[in-house]
Design a protein around this motif. Structure first.
Motif, PDB file in Angstrom:
ATOM      1  N   GLU A  15      -9.495  -6.301  -4.926  1.00 42.01           N
ATOM      2  CA  GLU A  15     -10.164  -7.150  -3.995  1.00 42.01           C
ATOM      3  C   GLU A  15     -11.287  -7.753  -4.913  1.00 42.01           C
ATOM      4  O   GLU A  15     -11.688  -8.910  -4.805  1.00 42.01           O
ATOM      5  CB  GLU A  15     -10.703  -6.353  -2.781  1.00 42.01           C
ATOM      6  N   HIS A  16     -11.969  -6.980  -5.778  1.00 43.51           N
ATOM      7  CA  HIS A  16     -13.119  -7.357  -6.673  1.00 43.51           C
ATOM      8  C   HIS A  16     -12.801  -8.725  -7.426  1.00 43.51           C
ATOM      9  O   HIS A  16     -13.546  -9.676  -7.700  1.00 43.51           O
ATOM     10  CB  HIS A  16     -13.701  -6.510  -7.237  1.00 43.51           C
ATOM     11  N   LEU A  40     -10.577 -10.926  -6.621  1.00 43.04           N
ATOM     12  CA  LEU A  40     -10.526 -12.122  -5.710  1.00 43.04           C
ATOM     13  C   LEU A  40     -11.974 -12.574  -5.192  1.00 43.04           C
ATOM     14  O   LEU A  40     -11.605 -13.628  -4.540  1.00 43.04           O
ATOM     15  CB  LEU A  40      -9.508 -11.569  -4.664  1.00 43.04           C
ATOM     16  N   THR A  41     -12.928 -11.837  -5.089  1.00 40.96           N
ATOM     17  CA  THR A  41     -13.931 -12.124  -4.437  1.00 40.96           C
ATOM     18  C   THR A  41     -15.330 -12.183  -5.487  1.00 40.96           C
ATOM     19  O   THR A  41     -16.048 -13.129  -5.112  1.00 40.96           O
ATOM     20  CB  THR A  41     -14.349 -11.004  -3.343  1.00 40.96           C
ATOM     21  N   GLU A  87      -3.808  -3.135  -4.078  1.00 39.43           N
ATOM     22  CA  GLU A  87      -4.280  -4.324  -3.339  1.00 39.43           C
ATOM     23  C   GLU A  87      -5.671  -4.071  -2.820  1.00 39.43           C
ATOM     24  O   GLU A  87      -6.581  -4.953  -2.780  1.00 39.43           O
ATOM     25  CB  GLU A  87      -3.442  -4.389  -1.816  1.00 39.43           C
ATOM     26  N   THR A  88      -5.986  -2.796  -2.672  1.00 40.12           N
ATOM     27  CA  THR A  88      -7.309  -2.369  -2.478  1.00 40.12           C
ATOM     28  C   THR A  88      -8.208  -2.672  -3.587  1.00 40.12           C
ATOM     29  O   THR A  88      -9.605  -3.333  -3.656  1.00 40.12           O
ATOM     30  CB  THR A  88      -7.531  -0.733  -2.201  1.00 40.12           C
ATOM     31  N   HIS A  89      -8.057  -2.193  -4.661  1.00 42.82           N
ATOM     32  CA  HIS A  89      -8.750  -2.238  -5.856  1.00 42.82           C
ATOM     33  C   HIS A  89      -8.864  -3.575  -6.870  1.00 42.82           C
ATOM     34  O   HIS A  89      -9.583  -3.834  -7.451  1.00 42.82           O
ATOM     35  CB  HIS A  89      -8.378  -1.342  -7.072  1.00 42.82           C
ATOM     36  N   GLN A 114       0.786  -1.249  -0.163  1.00 44.35           N
ATOM     37  CA  GLN A 114      -0.013   0.033   0.209  1.00 44.35           C
ATOM     38  C   GLN A 114       0.833   1.444  -0.092  1.00 44.35           C
ATOM     39  O   GLN A 114       0.401   2.389  -0.009  1.00 44.35           O
ATOM     40  CB  GLN A 114      -0.751   0.093   1.121  1.00 44.35           C
TER      41      GLN A 114
END
Length: 546
Positions: free
Chosen positions: A128-129, A131-132, A124-126, A91
């Motif tokens: 997430e989608h 990965l989920t 890492e934040t963006h 980050q």
């Protein structure tokens, strides 16, 4: 303890050899610390054993002791570093050269992955989608990459997922059903794995080559150190020898000068005595002359008659006819002293020659005779160590290697670098040739034995005529006939030397030679000459002179 840990930095835990954080840190007797594997490898390839930092030399291989304190500190440091990396590594703000997240606003953050379907990179934040969300989980993700459009098939607008081994090109799923339908296709990930294996193999090969060269550097450096030590020893020895010779020359010169001056002093004293006596006689004669002159003016004959007896009583004078002053023979003193000095020099040179022979004998090699090169008038022993002249010409196959004109034979062993030495017994022979030759010499013609034609040799003729066959042949006035001859070659130095092994004397040296071919030992036992020269040339084992 927590406050103290904040002061820890990576520089405090670096191994001085690998420059990485310690792994299994150990301590050696001088107090310095290293990775166990690093210092073990160092001591495996380094002799004598020295500390890589302070260069302290150890007589025995140092015992490695585990440094428990540093081990604990390294574990703590690694744990703290890992925590810090986990919380902020991905980050942190992007640095120059990093791939940027395409969806961050404000602070530019470093991308963690790139999507070949979306053609975008995500922090890492963006990420997430992807990965989920089920629909996005099927998108192929790769390490952050610039120019993602290069990863897309320009014809079908699909990501490259396969590799065509036939055309050696990346292709998409639709390409495998069209132009590349009959080609050998593999998943791109498999190709990446192959490349990684290939790169790993290449990397291992490169690392091995690096290691080999590092070892070669250490070997060369060690050779330089040995050469430096040898050079210093020889300089010291040379200074001792030539200082002794200089002092001996000075002593003998002082002795000659003193002897000449003593003779000159004696001559001058003798001359002074002669002159003193001559002056006395001259004075006496002058006195007598005066008396004679006075008598010549006597008034009467009677007075002259009475005076004559007094003249006859004058003391007799020395006969100087056979007396002369002979200058001393100074040359005898000079010659005598020079002969003594020559003897001293000869003894010193003999000692040096013996030491030199002992050095070159360390490069002894095992030489055997090559029957394929032997002239038909030469008979070889079963062990191929003796070459005997024969009156009977044997029926041998005339192969390209065999000598056809001169009764010669070569050694089997060839040399194209380094130094080598061998010894040959020549006892009982009236003629022979010895030396080394280029492998490419003409063996079918009567070629002059000279360096220009590839021969570096010496020979004996008529029992006592020795000659070195240099560019201009050199007669060798040897004091005695050698019974065994040593031959030494330094290929890189361009040196070929011959020694009388019995007297440890240097016979002759060819210097400044240019070798551009393999060298072979060369032997010519000559002709039998009705049995007068029937003794063989014998290659003998080398025994160091004591």
């Amino acid at each position: 303890m927590a406050a103290a840990s904040c002061l820890l930095s990576e520089d405090q835990f670096l191994c001085p050899i690998c420059m990485d954080v310690f792994t299994n840190p150990v301590t050696i007797p001088c107090g310095h610390n290293f990775c166990k594997n690093c210092v073990t490898t160092h001591f495996d390839i380094t002799t004598p054993w020295k500390c890589p930092l302070c260069q302290e030399v150890f007589l025995q291989r140092p015992e490695l002791r585990v440094n428990t304190f540093i081990s604990e500190m390294v574990v703590q440091f690694r744990e703290e570093a890992q925590q810090m990396m986990s919380s902020s590594s991905e980050q942190q703000a992007a640095k120059p050269g990093d791939v940027l997240c395409n969806f961050c606003t404000g602070t530019n953050r470093k991308a963690l992955k790139s999507c070949l379907v979306c053609l975008a990179s995500y922090c890492e934040t963006h990420l997430e989608h992807h990965l989920t969300v089920s629909a996005l989980k099927t998108h192929p993700l790769i390490n952050p990459t610039e120019n993602l459009e290069d990863k897309i098939c320009t014809e079908h607008k699909k990501p490259y997922e396969f590799f065509c081994k036939t055309d050696k090109a990346c292709v998409c799923i639709l390409c495998t059903y069209s132009d590349h339908k009959t080609h050998e296709i593999i998943p791109l990930t498999e190709k990446y794995e192959e490349n990684n294996v290939q790169l790993g193999t290449e990397e291992a090969k490169i690392q091995q080559m690096i290691k080999e060269r590092q070892l070669k550097v250490q070997e060369i450096q060690h050779s330089v150190e040995l050469s430096k030590d040898s050079a210093q020893r020889n300089i010291t020895k040379s200074v001792e020898v030539f200082t002794a010779l200089t002092e001996s020359v000075q002593r003998n010169l002082d002795k000659v000068i003193e002897d000449i001056e003593d003779k000159q002093t004696t001559t001058e004293k003798q001359a002074e005595d002669f002159i003193k006596e001559l002056k006395r006689e001259i004075s006496e004669l002058e006195k007598r002359s005066t008396e004679v002159e006075l008598l010549s003016h006597a008034v009467t004959d009677l007075h002259l008659f009475h005076s004559l007896p007094f003249l006859k009583d004058t003391s007799p004078l020395k006969d100087w006819t056979e007396i002369s002053l002979q200058p001393p023979t100074y040359e005898i003193s000079v010659v005598t002293t020079a002969i003594q000095l020559q003897e001293e020099l000869s003894q010193e040179i003999s000692a040096l020659a013996k030491a030199e022979l002992e050095i070159v004998q360390q490069f002894a090699v095992d030489v055997t005779l090559d029957p394929d090169t032997a002239h038909p008038h030469i008979t070889l022993s079963d062990d191929e160590k003796q070459a005997m002249p024969s009156d009977v010409k044997k029926a041998l196959q005339d192969n390209p290697e065999r000598f056809s004109v001169n009764p010669c034979v070569l050694g089997k062993q060839s040399f194209s670098s380094g130094r080598f030495y061998f010894e040959v017994q020549v006892k009982g022979k009236t003629e022979w040739d010895l030396g080394v030759v280029r492998e490419s010499i003409d063996r079918k013609a009567d070629v002059p034995l000279s360096p220009e034609d590839g021969y570096w040799t010496i020979w004996l003729r008529k029992r006592n005529r020795f000659r070195a066959l240099d560019e201009t042949p050199v007669n060798l006035p040897l004091k005695c006939r050698p019974q065994k001859v040593g031959v030494f070659v330094d290929y890189e130095e361009g040196l070929v030397s011959f020694y009388d092994v019995g007297s440890s004397a240097l016979i002759y040296s060819f210097i400044g030679c240019r070798f551009n071919d393999k060298l072979l030992p060369y032997f010519n036992p000559g002709l039998s000459d009705g049995g007068k020269n029937a003794a063989p040339l014998i290659i003998t084992s080398v025994r160091h002179n004591m």
